[in-house]
Structures are given as structure tokens and as C-alpha cells.
Motif scaffolding. Sequence first.
Motif, mmCIF file in Angstrom:
data_model
loop_
_atom_site.group_PDB
_atom_site.id
_atom_site.type_symbol
_atom_site.label_atom_id
_atom_site.label_comp_id
_atom_site.label_asym_id
_atom_site.label_seq_id
_atom_site.Cartn_x
_atom_site.Cartn_y
_atom_site.Cartn_z
ATOM 1 N N ARG A 111 25.897 37.730 34.865
ATOM 2 C CA ARG A 111 26.334 37.405 33.514
ATOM 3 C C ARG A 111 26.651 38.642 32.683
ATOM 4 O O ARG A 111 27.064 38.535 31.539
ATOM 5 C CB ARG A 111 25.273 36.570 32.785
ATOM 6 C CG ARG A 111 25.106 35.180 33.378
ATOM 7 C CD ARG A 111 26.405 34.399 33.278
ATOM 8 N NE ARG A 111 26.299 33.057 33.791
ATOM 9 C CZ ARG A 111 26.694 32.680 35.000
ATOM 10 N NH1 ARG A 111 27.231 33.561 35.830
ATOM 11 N NH2 ARG A 111 26.571 31.430 35.397
ATOM 12 N N GLY A 112 26.446 39.822 33.262
ATOM 13 C CA GLY A 112 26.763 41.036 32.525
ATOM 14 C C GLY A 112 26.881 42.216 33.461
ATOM 15 O O GLY A 112 26.257 42.246 34.527
ATOM 16 N N GLN A 113 27.697 43.175 33.072
ATOM 17 C CA GLN A 113 27.847 44.408 33.836
ATOM 18 C C GLN A 113 28.035 45.549 32.857
ATOM 19 O O GLN A 113 28.654 45.389 31.813
ATOM 20 C CB GLN A 113 29.004 44.308 34.827
ATOM 21 C CG GLN A 113 30.286 43.791 34.257
ATOM 22 C CD GLN A 113 31.404 43.735 35.278
ATOM 23 O OE1 GLN A 113 31.477 44.525 36.214
ATOM 24 N NE2 GLN A 113 32.321 42.804 35.088
ATOM 25 N N SER A 114 27.460 46.706 33.193
ATOM 26 C CA SER A 114 27.539 47.867 32.326
ATOM 27 C C SER A 114 27.699 49.114 33.182
ATOM 28 O O SER A 114 26.928 49.328 34.118
ATOM 29 C CB SER A 114 26.271 47.962 31.473
ATOM 30 O OG SER A 114 26.350 49.052 30.591
ATOM 31 N N TYR A 115 28.713 49.904 32.854
ATOM 32 C CA TYR A 115 28.996 51.134 33.591
ATOM 33 C C TYR A 115 29.357 52.213 32.591
ATOM 34 O O TYR A 115 29.465 51.967 31.402
ATOM 35 C CB TYR A 115 30.170 50.933 34.563
ATOM 36 C CG TYR A 115 30.081 49.661 35.369
ATOM 37 C CD1 TYR A 115 29.059 49.463 36.297
ATOM 38 C CD2 TYR A 115 31.018 48.646 35.200
ATOM 39 C CE1 TYR A 115 28.976 48.287 37.024
ATOM 40 C CE2 TYR A 115 30.949 47.477 35.936
ATOM 41 C CZ TYR A 115 29.924 47.308 36.848
ATOM 42 O OH TYR A 115 29.843 46.156 37.561
ATOM 43 N N ILE A 127 36.430 38.239 40.125
ATOM 44 C CA ILE A 127 35.613 37.406 41.006
ATOM 45 C C ILE A 127 34.760 36.446 40.180
ATOM 46 O O ILE A 127 34.605 35.280 40.523
ATOM 47 C CB ILE A 127 34.720 38.285 41.908
ATOM 48 C CG1 ILE A 127 35.602 39.138 42.830
ATOM 49 C CG2 ILE A 127 33.735 37.444 42.711
ATOM 50 C CD1 ILE A 127 34.854 40.269 43.505
ATOM 51 N N ASN A 128 34.201 36.964 39.072
ATOM 52 C CA ASN A 128 33.321 36.169 38.220
ATOM 53 C C ASN A 128 33.648 36.457 36.750
ATOM 54 O O ASN A 128 33.144 37.424 36.182
ATOM 55 C CB ASN A 128 31.854 36.506 38.508
ATOM 56 C CG ASN A 128 30.899 35.768 37.596
ATOM 57 O OD1 ASN A 128 31.295 34.965 36.765
ATOM 58 N ND2 ASN A 128 29.620 36.050 37.735
ATOM 59 N N PRO A 129 34.462 35.620 36.112
ATOM 60 C CA PRO A 129 34.829 35.840 34.713
ATOM 61 C C PRO A 129 33.647 35.803 33.744
ATOM 62 O O PRO A 129 33.766 36.263 32.613
ATOM 63 C CB PRO A 129 35.800 34.693 34.406
ATOM 64 C CG PRO A 129 36.248 34.189 35.728
ATOM 65 C CD PRO A 129 35.146 34.477 36.701
ATOM 66 N N LEU A 130 32.499 35.291 34.170
ATOM 67 C CA LEU A 130 31.318 35.232 33.307
ATOM 68 C C LEU A 130 30.532 36.539 33.288
ATOM 69 O O LEU A 130 29.595 36.686 32.514
ATOM 70 C CB LEU A 130 30.403 34.079 33.738
ATOM 71 C CG LEU A 130 31.023 32.684 33.648
ATOM 72 C CD1 LEU A 130 30.076 31.641 34.210
ATOM 73 C CD2 LEU A 130 31.412 32.355 32.214
ATOM 74 N N ALA A 131 30.906 37.490 34.134
ATOM 75 C CA ALA A 131 30.232 38.794 34.186
ATOM 76 C C ALA A 131 30.849 39.702 33.120
ATOM 77 O O ALA A 131 31.717 40.524 33.376
ATOM 78 C CB ALA A 131 30.362 39.408 35.573
ATOM 79 N N VAL A 132 30.390 39.533 31.892
ATOM 80 C CA VAL A 132 30.935 40.244 30.737
ATOM 81 C C VAL A 132 30.625 41.739 30.852
ATOM 82 O O VAL A 132 29.500 42.128 31.161
ATOM 83 C CB VAL A 132 30.346 39.673 29.432
ATOM 84 C CG1 VAL A 132 30.820 40.452 28.218
ATOM 85 C CG2 VAL A 132 30.688 38.198 29.308
#
Length: 170
Positions: free
Chosen positions: A81-85, A105-110
Amino acid sequence: MRGAFCDDGVKEAKYFSVTVDSTPDASPVDQLTCVLRYMENETPVERFVHFFDNAGHTGQDQANSLLRFLEANGIDIANCRGQSYDNAANMSGKYRGMQAIIQQINPLAVYVPCTAHSLNLVGQTAVSSCRPVVSYFGFVQELYNFFTSSKSRFANLMDRIKKDHASRRA
């Protein structure tokens, strides 16, 4: 890669967010550090889970490393549900960065840029207008490059630092 991650907390929580960052180790070998965040008994958990060998520097290479790790450990990217780089184009790039590939791949991974990296950029921009500071940190960077480009120089430096530290404590 199988068996590298033995914590079932993220599987029990189901939903998670991920942070991946590129960092050299002490040798200095470039690697990716992976941290997962999830809820456990109504408590937020942030857990380092794995070092990946850096298989390449493109967003696709780094996304593939993460996806292989998650799949090998039975963690479904659809539950992210989230990604941070950091702010590097290969990570944060809108079209070919790791965050864009994961979001395809996953539009919910904000995607949320890492605030620590953003603060570092603010600091760099603030001091870049001061020539003595730029010169000093440029020199420090060159010293770092010199010592870390050779394992033997780096080992000699670390030995010297340890000896100096031990003599000061005595």
C-alpha cells in the motif's frame, strides 16, 4: 534468496509498505537495503528484511530484485500500500523509476519520496551557495573515494583509526 526472510508478521498483517535504498557496505559493495512496514497487534512495525545484491542501476533492475524477494518469501505485491525511495531517477522516476514500475503492477502502492533524502537535498542546495563549504565537502568526498576504491587502503585507514582511538582512550 528463499529462506532469507523468516518473519511471518508481514504475512499475518497482509498489508505493508516498502522502502528500498542503495548503499555500499564496508567493503564497499553496492547493495540494496529493504525495509518493510506493517501493523502488528495495532502497533506499527518497521523491519529491515534483506540486503539484495545490486543487480543493476535501472528502475527495472531494482524493481525486479524487490519482486523476486517478495515472491520467494510468499509476500504478495498486490498487498503493498506504500513505497518510499530516494529522489534518484532510477527510484523515483515517473515513467521508468522503480516506483512507476511497482505502481504499474499495483496501483494501490502509493509512492511517497523519502523525507530523509529530501531533507538531504534541501541541505545540499542550501550549502551549495557557499564556496568554502562546497570546497570542504568536495575534498571530504574525494578522500572517501580514494580510501573506498581500494580494499587495502580502506583496511589500512580503519586500522589506523582504531589505533588512534585506542591510544586516546588509554
